[in-house]
Design a protein around this motif. Structure first.
Motif, PDB file in Angstrom:
ATOM      1  N   TRP A  24       0.823  -1.211   0.000  1.00 58.42           N
ATOM      2  CA  TRP A  24       0.000   0.000   0.000  1.00 58.42           C
ATOM      3  C   TRP A  24       0.858   1.262   0.000  1.00 58.42           C
ATOM      4  CZ3 TRP A  24      -4.509  -0.275  -1.820  1.00 58.42           C
ATOM      5  CH2 TRP A  24      -5.325  -1.397  -1.606  1.00 58.42           C
ATOM      6  N   LEU A  25       2.026   1.184   0.624  1.00 55.27           N
ATOM      7  CA  LEU A  25       2.927   2.331   0.532  1.00 55.27           C
ATOM      8  C   LEU A  25       3.411   2.503  -0.901  1.00 55.27           C
ATOM      9  CD1 LEU A  25       5.086   1.964   3.786  1.00 55.27           C
ATOM     10  CD2 LEU A  25       3.339   3.695   3.299  1.00 55.27           C
ATOM     11  N   GLY A  26       3.713   1.360  -1.549  1.00 53.34           N
ATOM     12  CA  GLY A  26       4.136   1.423  -2.945  1.00 53.34           C
ATOM     13  C   GLY A  26       3.031   1.868  -3.876  1.00 53.34           C
ATOM     14  N   ALA A  27       1.772   1.606  -3.462  1.00 56.66           N
ATOM     15  CA  ALA A  27       0.632   2.010  -4.287  1.00 56.66           C
ATOM     16  C   ALA A  27       0.290   3.479  -4.107  1.00 56.66           C
ATOM     17  CB  ALA A  27      -0.571   1.151  -3.949  1.00 56.66           C
ATOM     18  N   GLY A  28       1.034   4.169  -3.241  1.00 55.86           N
ATOM     19  CA  GLY A  28       0.826   5.605  -3.070  1.00 55.86           C
ATOM     20  C   GLY A  28      -0.136   5.978  -1.971  1.00 55.86           C
ATOM     21  N   LYS A  29      -0.568   5.004  -1.184  1.00 57.48           N
ATOM     22  CA  LYS A  29      -1.465   5.313  -0.082  1.00 57.48           C
ATOM     23  C   LYS A  29      -0.666   5.897   1.081  1.00 57.48           C
ATOM     24  CE  LYS A  29      -5.446   4.079  -1.713  1.00 57.48           C
ATOM     25  NZ  LYS A  29      -6.561   5.055  -1.849  1.00 57.48           N
ATOM     26  N   GLY A  30      -1.376   6.627   1.965  1.00 59.99           N
ATOM     27  CA  GLY A  30      -0.726   7.215   3.118  1.00 59.99           C
ATOM     28  C   GLY A  30      -0.247   6.148   4.096  1.00 59.99           C
ATOM     29  N   PHE A  31       0.700   6.566   4.953  1.00 56.25           N
ATOM     30  CA  PHE A  31       1.261   5.607   5.905  1.00 56.25           C
ATOM     31  C   PHE A  31       0.197   5.087   6.864  1.00 56.25           C
ATOM     32  CE2 PHE A  31       3.385   4.615   9.959  1.00 56.25           C
ATOM     33  CZ  PHE A  31       4.218   3.598   9.525  1.00 56.25           C
ATOM     34  N   GLU A  32      -0.727   6.003   7.271  1.00 59.05           N
ATOM     35  CA  GLU A  32      -1.746   5.554   8.229  1.00 59.05           C
ATOM     36  C   GLU A  32      -2.658   4.501   7.616  1.00 59.05           C
ATOM     37  OE1 GLU A  32      -3.213   9.434   6.385  1.00 59.05           O
ATOM     38  OE2 GLU A  32      -1.349   8.620   7.176  1.00 59.05           O
TER      39      GLU A  32
END
Length: 705
Positions: A316-324
């Motif tokens: 999800w980090l790689g997909a551009g989503k926020g860390f939270e």
């Protein structure tokens, strides 16, 4: 289950043993040792309950102060105040350290043992959520997870509470057995004085008075008195057992209407109840193959969960989503994947089945052997004392004059009432069962090796062997008598004033329960066979009446093991059922050794299963319960693994495109729900007690005669 025990160990408060709660035996070994784990378990349950309620009370203000909850209900302007974030942090920290403490200490224990498991998953999930949210409060850009954190802990605590209550209710067999024994006894002195003493002070040779309604304090032989004893909690036999002088009373049985004086014969770990407790504990400690499979699966699931959590965060980090967002997905994956249900799938079922068997006189010495019982395809019964009662009974009466059967039996019983010979006792007993009227007897005389004679109502009555007839040239030519003799029966003749008036055939009495046991086992697809040292005609007759598939006659005790091997060579998985004494080698050689009718002599090292009652129907109960137990294990394992196979992708966010996301609290709820379902399914095994009850009740098919 072992994970939960390890976690709560530091939190549980040990309470001292209360007076009379569990007496120590004469070796100084406390009987509470058998049930002490139950006391710790109760303390663990209480600790989880207390932590849950306190955490829940703190959760309410956390929810009120959480920005997300305020936003949902449009209460930001009303409930926000300066420093509310710090108050939220302080309340959440209390829940994290107090409510989450069992999971944090559990993780430490798992890591020390290098066996990361369920507690590691929970601790990592709540720790990440707490420390990340705390960093946000003190300046880091992001979103706090305090409300998810506290609700997650609440759900985990209540899940553990419910689960441990289920475990405690399922594994209370040892405590129930310990409570059967009273803590004191009424000891009779040499002068007849009565003194109340602790059971631990009794030694072999002491005399003990047991009043009506009291529990028998310890195993002993009745010296004076006669009474009935309720042994239901020991053997599962619901009917009171009548006992008189010279018979043994078992510690823990409830005395009926008469006062009796016992002489102590066994103390400490030699007593029946102590041996049963040891067997139950041994069965609970025995690890089955299914249990090992579940534990290995739980360990691998832990590794999978940790790996999946890390990969989910990275994806999800790689997909551009926020860390939270990525963090929430990772926390949810690790929470929902907790192998709690998988770890409990087998132990809970084992605990329930152990309790069912122990309370009904079915004692499992080897859990793995009990598990194998589901695959049995043949049972090999010892005849004498197992399928039969080991005593003579009247199998047939042939009239040789103008008398009916009851009259022939009446004359014979009148004479034999003065004899102690086994044949005589069989005739008298059968006459009593038939309600045959008694006759007076005088001038009784034994005819050595040939029978007996006496005078009754003016007639000379003799009950004699065929050898007496040959010696005195008395001829009896009757086809019915020859048929009875050909079947292997012992035939005696009744002579009235030197005239043969009847012949009585006697045989080892087939237990009425044996007919039903064989019928039920054959209905399960199990072949029923018999091995005996009796002559072939006797074996053929018994096998024919019971409808056995095969029999082995004229087998010496040491040859029984060869017959077990012979049956196994047919490709059958065989259980040997015997009395556990001269059958010991055969019991060991069989796939499942069952000692039946052990009574108070339960320490039979050669048997895998010990049946207290002399009831062959209990063999059916063991096999049926084994199949039901295994079915429950499989159901629980399928649910636990199937649940995780579905839940892990969902928790990782595979349904995100369709707007479906699971919060950490929702993940915890689903995980706890799976645990509760497994616990309930295990408890449903108690319905199988009807199998055990059916083994000792119900209409008996067939006849013993």
């Amino acid at each position: 289950m072992h994970d939960t025990h390890a976690v709560a160990e530091g939190a549980a408060v040990r309470r001292p043993q209360s007076h009379g709660e569990a007496p120590a035996d004469d070796h100084g070994k406390s009987m509470a040792g058998h049930g002490g784990a139950g006391h710790d378990h109760a303390a663990m349950v209480a600790d989880f309950r207390r932590r849950f309620w306190i955490s829940l009370a703190l959760t309410l203000p956390v929810l009120v102060l959480s920005p997300m909850i305020q936003a949902v209900f449009g209460l930001q302007s009303r409930l926000s105040f300066a420093g509310s974030g710090y108050v939220l942090f302080a309340l959440s920290a209390c829940v994290f350290f107090y409510g989450g403490w069992p999971f944090l200490t559990g993780m430490a224990g798992e890591l020390r043992q290098r066996k990361p498991g369920m507690m590691t998953l929970i601790a990592v999930a709540i720790s990440v959520a707490f420390f990340y949210s705390s960093a946000v409060v003190f300046g880091l850009t992001g979103k706090v997870f305090f409300w998810e954190l506290v609700t997650l802990i609440d759900i985990m605590l209540v899940g553990h509470w419910i689960e441990m209550r289920s475990v405690m209710g399922a594994s209370g067999a040892l405590e129930a057995l310990v409570r059967l024994l009273p803590s004191s006894a009424h000891r009779l002195g040499t002068d007849g004085a009565l003194t109340e003493v602790p059971v631990t002070e009794l030694v072999p040779g002491d005399r003990v008075l047991v009043r009506p309604g009291e529990k028998v304090p310890i195993d002993g032989v009745i010296l004076e008195g006669r009474s009935s004893f309720n042994e239901a909690m020991l053997t599962g036999e619901s009917r009171p057992v009548e006992k008189a002088e010279g018979e043994e009373a078992v510690g823990g049985a409830v005395n009926g209407e008469g006062a009796v004086t016992l002489e102590v014969r066994k103390t400490g770990d030699q007593t029946y109840l102590s041996q049963v407790i040891d067997m139950v504990r041994q069965a609970q400690d025995t690890r089955s193959r299914t249990q090992d499979l579940a534990n290995r699966a739980a360990l691998w699931l832990t590794y999978i969960a940790l790996s999946a959590g890390g990969l989910t965060l990275a994806f999800w980090l790689g997909a551009g989503k926020g860390f939270e967002f990525a963090l929430e997905r990772m926390v949810t994956v690790m929470v929902i994947t907790c192998p709690h249900a998988l770890g409990l799938a087998v132990p809970l079922v084992v605990a329930v089945s152990t309790r069912l068997t122990a309370r009904n006189g079915l004692l499992i010495r080897d859990r793995a052997a009990f598990e194998r019982a589901r695959n049995l395809t043949a049972v090999l019964f010892d005849k004498t004392g197992t399928l039969t009662e080991g005593r003579f009974g009247v199998a047939g009466i042939v009239t040789l004059a103008d008398l009916d059967e009851d009259e022939v039996l009446s004359w014979a019983a009148a004479l034999e009432s003065r004899s102690q010979h086994p044949i005589a006792q069989g005739i008298v007993r059968s006459a009593g069962e038939r309600g045959v009227p008694t006759r007076t007897v005088e001038n009784f005389r034994s005819l050595t090796g040939q029978g007996a004679e006496a005078v009754s109502e003016g007639h000379v009555v003799r009950v004699v062997s065929p050898g007496y007839l040959r010696e005195h040239a008395v001829s009896v030519d009757d086809s019915a008598v020859k048929d009875l003799a050909a079947e292997g029966h012992t035939v005696v003749y009744v002579l009235l004033d030197e005239r043969p008036v009847g012949a009585i055939a006697l045989a080892d009495v087939i237990r009425p329960e044996s007919f039903e046991a064989v019928n039920r086992l054959k209905a399960m697809g199990i072949q029923c066979m018999m091995v005996t040292g009796d002559a072939t005609p006797v074996a053929r007759t018994v096998a024919g009446r019971l409808g056995l598939d095969d029999y082995f006659a004229e087998v010496l005790p040491q040859q029984k093991v060869e017959k077990v091997r012979e049956v196994k060579q047919r490709g059958l998985t065989v259980a040997m059922i015997g009395d556990g004494v001269n059958d010991a080698p055969a019991l060991v050689e069989s796939d499942l050794g069952i000692a039946i009718g052990a009574g108070t002599e339960v320490a039979i090292e050669s048997a895998d299963v010990v049946l207290v009652r002399s009831d062959p129907r209990d063999v059916f109960a063991i096999m049926a319960l084994s199949r039901a137990t295994y079915a429950k294990m499989v159901q629980n394992l399928l649910w636990a693994t199937g649940y995780n196979a579905f839940a892990i992708p969902l928790a990782a966010g595979v349904a995100y495109a369709w707007g479906l996301l699971l919060s950490p609290a929702a993940g915890a709820a689903l995980m706890s729900l799976s645990t509760v379902i497994v616990a309930i399914n295990a408890k449903l095994l108690e319905r199988a007690k009807r199998l055990v009850a059916a083994a000792g009740a119900g209409p008996v098919q067939g006849s013993a005669r």
